[in-house]
Scaffold this motif. Structure first.
Motif, PDB file in Angstrom:
ATOM      1  N   SER A  86      44.311  -7.573 -11.283  1.00  0.00           N
ATOM      2  CA  SER A  86      43.463  -6.898 -10.610  1.00  0.00           C
ATOM      3  C   SER A  86      42.196  -8.083 -10.065  1.00  0.00           C
ATOM      4  CB  SER A  86      42.573  -5.668 -11.285  1.00  0.00           C
ATOM      5  OG  SER A  86      41.830  -6.156 -12.365  1.00  0.00           O
TER       6      SER A  86
ATOM      7  N   LEU B 152      42.016  -0.091 -12.915  1.00  0.00           N
ATOM      8  CA  LEU B 152      41.934   1.187 -13.387  1.00  0.00           C
ATOM      9  C   LEU B 152      43.580   1.810 -13.703  1.00  0.00           C
ATOM     10  CD1 LEU B 152      39.317   3.395 -11.280  1.00  0.00           C
ATOM     11  CD2 LEU B 152      39.063   2.367 -13.457  1.00  0.00           C
ATOM     12  N   PHE B 153      44.408   1.319 -12.942  1.00  0.00           N
ATOM     13  CA  PHE B 153      45.841   1.739 -12.955  1.00  0.00           C
ATOM     14  C   PHE B 153      46.406   1.055 -14.111  1.00  0.00           C
ATOM     15  CE2 PHE B 153      50.345   0.681 -12.222  1.00  0.00           C
ATOM     16  CZ  PHE B 153      50.880   1.898 -12.288  1.00  0.00           C
TER      17      PHE B 153
ATOM     18  N   CYS C 112      40.577  -0.361  -8.196  1.00  0.00           N
ATOM     19  CA  CYS C 112      41.739   0.574  -8.231  1.00  0.00           C
ATOM     20  C   CYS C 112      42.894  -0.029  -9.081  1.00  0.00           C
ATOM     21  CB  CYS C 112      42.130   1.005  -7.101  1.00  0.00           C
ATOM     22  SG  CYS C 112      40.917   2.020  -6.164  1.00  0.00           S
TER      23      CYS C 112
ATOM     24  N   ILE D 133      37.054  -2.653  -3.898  1.00  0.00           N
ATOM     25  CA  ILE D 133      37.584  -1.591  -4.369  1.00  0.00           C
ATOM     26  C   ILE D 133      39.187  -1.597  -4.620  1.00  0.00           C
ATOM     27  CG2 ILE D 133      38.262   0.984  -3.444  1.00  0.00           C
ATOM     28  CD1 ILE D 133      34.965   0.298  -4.397  1.00  0.00           C
ATOM     29  N   PRO D 134      39.998  -2.301  -3.747  1.00  0.00           N
ATOM     30  CA  PRO D 134      41.312  -2.432  -4.267  1.00  0.00           C
ATOM     31  C   PRO D 134      41.533  -2.997  -5.648  1.00  0.00           C
ATOM     32  CG  PRO D 134      41.100  -3.153  -1.806  1.00  0.00           C
ATOM     33  CD  PRO D 134      39.795  -2.995  -2.626  1.00  0.00           C
TER      34      PRO D 134
END
Length: 441
Positions: A99, A112-113, A109, A105-106
């Motif tokens: 990440s 978070l995954f 996300c 934002i990408p």
């Protein structure tokens, strides 16, 4: 295979399980300190709720994996379940590591995954590590001893995680990135990979499983017992309080804006380092509390422990809320990268919340004992439900940080005060078994 080979294999397996025991808290406790990085990204805008979402996703996974993890244990055995948990953990940490290459934002996300996948791993490992160590130790006192040693390593790892992350990032700014904490990701992936390889080649004989389940009729469920139902709620609340107190404290001390812990933010250097080190002291006191509880557990009942610790916890949290940040105290700051200790000045509220670690240290075992007393054959089912309720460790911190964005950090701790009050009620009244007429044999 000779007896010496079997003994050597068991020793390697025990050491491997010990490392995994430590990894459970290592991966879990990454949520809050890494959240400090993400919340300060320009795209996130300093939102505490968004910053704590990684912690939420990690615990949210328990809701889906709590009961399936137990079923996996009986279907594929201890070794395969452990291997699956390790493999999933490696993938989860790898995704979090990747990440950092996206950012914005990408990247958030993706992070978070990865935290969600890591949560699956931690849930599986929580299900298998305790019984597996007991099995490797041959049960009885030896098996219990191995679990106590593993629990100690778990607490030490939980102490080191926020301390190490905080030391790596120093003071968080908009330019701080995930790449700044790559060291902890490398450590996690290396341990997972090493554990997988070691365990793959070690023969482990599963104990007999499934006979009692197959032959036993369940006319009711754990939900039929009022004290168990209220205990399930208490477990949900407890994990949220346990995780949320140091997590919110890390955010509070790392924040160098006017809303943070510091009267003069511009004069504070390495705020994230201080935040991580102070949060680590909370986890260290949890370790101390567990040692004390182990020593007095034969003389003091679970109910008495809960009544005492929840009452003291309420007083400490209320005092922290009401004490202005201009009132300060001195605490030791461990500089893990330099290998030194120095004294630092922090708000008195921080010290009061750190002491809460002594209180929360005994609550899981106490609630579990009170909630399962008199359940008989329904105890195993209740254990699966309790594992699902670990999701509270994700939910309550989000609720608290929602209020922190609205009313400030310390006032938002009313969420944990209410949680402590509920657990006090449970120990005082809610734990009484009023369904003794239900057959449990």
């Amino acid at each position: 295979m000779t007896s010496n080979q079997k003994q050597n294999g068991s020793i390697i397996a025990i050491i491997t399980m010990m490392f995994l025991y430590a990894m459970i808290s290592f991966v879990t406790n990454l949520g809050a300190p890494i959240g400090v990085i993400w919340k300060n990204q320009p795209e996130i805008g300093g939102s505490n709720v968004l910053g704590i979402l990684g912690n939420f996703m990690n615990f949210f996974a328990y809701l889906f994996m709590g009961i399936p993890a137990g079923k996996m244990l009986t279907k594929v055995g201890y070794k395969r379940t452990a291997l699956i948990g390790i493999a999933v953990g490696f993938i989860g940490v790898l995704i979090q590591f990747l990440s950092g290459f996206s950012g914005g934002i990408p990247g958030f996300c993706i992070y978070l995954f990865g935290a969600f996948i890591s949560g699956f791993s931690v849930c599986i490992l929580n299900t298998v590590v305790n019984p597996m160590l007991n099995l490797l130790g041959g049960g009885g006192n030896r098996g219990n001893q191995l679990n106590l040693i593993g629990g100690t390593l778990n607490s030490l790892s939980g102490t080191m995680t926020p301390m190490l992350v905080g030391a790596l990032i120093g003071t968080v700014t908009a330019s701080t990135q995930m790449a700044d904490v790559n060291l902890v990701m490398y450590i996690a992936m290396t341990v997972f990979a090493g554990a997988f390889i070691a365990l793959l080649f070690i023969p482990i004989q599963d104990p007999e499983m499934g006979k009692v389940t197959a032959e036993t009729k369940f006319e009711h469920s754990p939900w039929s017992f009022r004290h168990c139902l209220l205990g399930v709620i208490a477990i949900f609340v407890y994990v949220g309080v346990e995780v949320g107190i140091p997590g919110g404290l890390n955010f509070y001390l790392s924040d160098t804006s006017a809303n943070g812990a510091w009267v003069n933010p511009d004069a504070v250097l390495n705020a994230a380092t201080i935040g991580g080190a102070v949060a680590a002291m909370y986890w260290l006191l949890m370790l101390v509390g567990r040692m004390i509880a182990s020593a007095i557990g034969g003389k003091v009942s679970s109910r008495q422990m809960m009544l005492c610790t929840t009452f003291i916890g309420m007083i400490l949290i209320l005092a922290a809320i009401l004490t202005p940040k201009s009132v300060t105290a001195t605490m030791p700051l461990v500089k893990i990268l330099e290998g030194s200790v120095e004294m630092t000045t922090v708000p008195m509220s921080a010290l009061l919340l750190v002491i809460c670690g002594l209180c929360t240290s005994v609550m899981w075992a106490s609630i579990f004992n009170l909630a399962t007393e008199g359940l008989g054959k329904y105890t195993a089912q209740a254990s699966g439900i309790f594992m699902m309720m670990v999701v509270g460790g994700g939910v309550l911190p989000v609720v608290q940080n929602f209020f922190a964005d609205i009313m400030g950090y310390m006032p938002s701790y009313f969420v944990y005060f209410v949680g402590m009050a509920y657990m006090f009620y449970y120990a005082l009244i809610g734990c009484k078994n009023v369904n003794k007429d239900i057959p449990v044999d």
